[in-house]
Design an enzyme around this catalytic site. Structure first.
Site, mmCIF file in Angstrom:
data_model
loop_
_atom_site.group_PDB
_atom_site.id
_atom_site.type_symbol
_atom_site.label_atom_id
_atom_site.label_comp_id
_atom_site.label_asym_id
_atom_site.label_seq_id
_atom_site.Cartn_x
_atom_site.Cartn_y
_atom_site.Cartn_z
ATOM 1 C CG ASP A 23 -16.822 -7.156 31.635
ATOM 2 O OD1 ASP A 23 -15.813 -7.818 31.372
ATOM 3 O OD2 ASP A 23 -17.609 -6.722 30.757
ATOM 4 N NE ARG B 5 -17.267 -7.968 28.193
ATOM 5 C CZ ARG B 5 -16.257 -8.809 27.985
ATOM 6 N NH1 ARG B 5 -16.112 -9.370 26.803
ATOM 7 N NH2 ARG B 5 -15.403 -9.077 28.958
ATOM 8 C CG HIS C 152 -18.519 -11.611 33.501
ATOM 9 N ND1 HIS C 152 -17.727 -11.455 32.386
ATOM 10 C CD2 HIS C 152 -17.936 -10.880 34.467
ATOM 11 C CE1 HIS C 152 -16.731 -10.637 32.665
ATOM 12 N NE2 HIS C 152 -16.820 -10.279 33.927
ATOM 13 C CB CYS D 172 -14.347 -12.788 34.538
ATOM 14 S SG CYS D 172 -14.043 -11.537 35.801
HETATM 15 ZN ZN LIG Z 1 -15.220 -9.668 35.100
#
Ligand SMILES: [Zn+2]
Length: 214
Positions: free
Chosen positions: A54, A56, A108, A111
């Site tokens: 990801d 982020r 996280h 997700c």
């Molecule tokens: Zn993720």
């Protein structure tokens, strides 16, 4: 379909990235002369980060670390499968060649991999999974179906971090490291479970840390 040569410079956003990179390198050199010359000589990261792909959750940015401090493996939903050569190769190199002291498994909130797995039906073993993504998500879907009825996406995200901590501890590389540590008195590698909250930017220690029992 065959490919043809194109110019990256035709894409303004990529040009901006390269300009920003130049400014960043100049800033780092100004603040820390010799940084890149030293960096080119070798690396000695203290931490292997196994996280989600990801966008982020960029490890060095969110931990405020410099290049050279964190070795990284990122994939869909921070998983570690025993038959995944890529993940195993990274763990092997990090532990045996670079001598990292810690492995952090970092999940996280929100997700996408866990969201997809949470809503997916249990895989039918008679049906051959058709894409790399569905094959890679399959263990996560199995994990979802092993949780109690009503388990939330957050429950799955946390269970996945816990499972990955366990799987990494069971890997040949970590088992061998712990055996050597017991025989030689060297410091073993420790494995941790963390969770990044996208809504605050903060990383929480889930208290899943494991080390050898001796
Ligand atoms: Zn993720």
């Amino acid at each position: 379909m065959p490919s043809k040569h194109i110019k990256a410079s035709d894409f303004p956003l990529l040009q901006t990235c390269l300009t920003d990179n130049k400014e960043w390198a100049e800033r780092v050199s100004h603040e820390n002369p010799g940084f890149f010359a030293n960096s080119a000589k070798g690396q000695s990261p203290f931490l292997l980060w196994i996280g989600c792909a990801d966008s982020r959750v960029p490890e060095s940015v969110v931990l405020g670390r410099k290049p050279g401090e964190i070795f990284v493996h990122r994939n869909i939903a921070n998983q570690f499968h025993h038959n995944d050569d890529s993940a195993n190769a990274v763990l092997t190199y990090a532990v045996k060649n670079l001598g990292v002291q810690h492995v952090a498994i970092v999940g996280h909130t929100a997700c996408g991999g866990c969201l997809a797995a949470h809503g997916a039906p249990k895989p039918d073993p008679k049906e051959s999974e058709s894409t790399a993504l569905s094959r890679f998500l399959s263990p996560l879907i199995e994990l979802r179906h092993s949780l109690p009825e009503g388990a939330t996406i957050d429950d799955l995200i946390i269970a996945n971090v816990k499972k990955t901590v366990q799987t990494v501890c069971e890997s040949e590389v970590i088992q061998e490291n712990w055996k050597t540590a017991k025989e030689t008195g060297k410091q073993p590698v420790y494995v941790h479970g963390w969770l990044k909250d996208l809504s605050t930017g903060l990383i929480k220690d889930l208290d899943f840390s494991e080390g050898p029992d001796f």
